[in-house]
Design an enzyme around this catalytic site. Structure first.
Site, short mmCIF file in Angstrom:
data_model
loop_
_atom_site.label_atom_id
_atom_site.label_comp_id
_atom_site.label_asym_id
_atom_site.label_seq_id
_atom_site.Cartn_x
_atom_site.Cartn_y
_atom_site.Cartn_z
N ILE A 31 -5.10 2.51 -1.38
CA ILE A 31 -5.01 3.23 -0.11
C ILE A 31 -3.78 2.80 0.70
O ILE A 31 -3.31 3.54 1.56
CB ILE A 31 -6.32 3.01 0.70
CG1 ILE A 31 -6.57 4.16 1.65
CG2 ILE A 31 -6.33 1.67 1.42
CD1 ILE A 31 -7.99 4.15 2.24
N ASN A 86 -5.52 -10.86 -7.86
CA ASN A 86 -5.77 -11.87 -6.83
C ASN A 86 -7.18 -12.41 -7.02
O ASN A 86 -8.12 -11.63 -7.16
CB ASN A 86 -5.61 -11.24 -5.44
CG ASN A 86 -4.18 -10.76 -5.19
OD1 ASN A 86 -3.23 -11.41 -5.61
ND2 ASN A 86 -4.04 -9.61 -4.53
N HIS A 99 -10.46 -6.60 -9.73
CA HIS A 99 -9.56 -5.46 -9.94
C HIS A 99 -8.20 -5.94 -10.39
O HIS A 99 -7.75 -7.02 -10.01
CB HIS A 99 -9.43 -4.59 -8.68
CG HIS A 99 -9.11 -5.36 -7.43
ND1 HIS A 99 -10.05 -6.07 -6.74
CD2 HIS A 99 -7.95 -5.53 -6.77
CE1 HIS A 99 -9.49 -6.65 -5.69
NE2 HIS A 99 -8.20 -6.35 -5.69
N HIS A 101 -4.36 -4.86 -10.09
CA HIS A 101 -3.36 -3.98 -9.47
C HIS A 101 -2.31 -3.64 -10.52
O HIS A 101 -1.82 -4.53 -11.24
CB HIS A 101 -2.63 -4.70 -8.33
CG HIS A 101 -3.48 -5.06 -7.15
ND1 HIS A 101 -3.53 -4.28 -6.01
CD2 HIS A 101 -4.28 -6.11 -6.92
CE1 HIS A 101 -4.33 -4.87 -5.12
NE2 HIS A 101 -4.80 -5.98 -5.65
#
Ligand code: 5GP
Ligand code: ZN
Length: 115
Positions: A31, A86, A99, A101
């Site tokens: 987002i 992360n 997740h 990236h």
């Protein structure tokens, strides 16, 4: 996990700009992108972070890395891309659902600023 943001996205309760979906994983655009292409690949299974990963997750995580590369190419990142995971507060993680990236396009700076 009822109130996990990425669980809600994977259940379709919060909309996202989908890149890819199958039974096990979902990829969607960030987002708040840091580069022209910036999307995330998540497992549908709730796993808080890489720190919680165990042997039972190994094949899923391996599949996700291979898929990340394929999706990066499909998103136009033939020249290369950056993957970022992360982990925990010490790793700058903000959303505690594992997740990867996938970031690319434009000018990607050095990963860590020195000095
Ligand atoms: P982290 O810092 O946990 O590795 O990354 C979390 C990422 O999730 C951030 O890059 C942030 O922009 C993104 N993000 C946070 N909330 C939402 C949301 O509701 N939808 C989407 N698509 N991305 C989000
Ligand atoms: Zn979750």
């Amino acid at each position: 996990m009822g109130d996990c943001l990425f669980c809600k996205i994977s259940r379709g309760e919060i909309p996202c700009r989908k890149v890819y979906e199958d039974d096990e994983v979902l990829a969607f655009h960030d987002i708040n992108p840091v580069a022209p292409v910036h999307f995330m690949l998540i497992p549908k299974l709730h796993l808080a972070s890489l720190a919680e990963a165990e042997d039972v997750h190994a094949s899923l995580l391996g599949r996700m890395l291979v898929l990340a590369s394929r999706l990066a190419r499909e998103q136009g990142l033939e020249k290369g891309f950056r993957t970022v995971i992360n982990t925990g507060k010490g790793g700058g993680q903000e959303v505690f659902h594992f997740h990867i990236h996938i970031i690319g396009g434009g000018n990607i700076p050095p990963m860590v600023r020195r000095g």
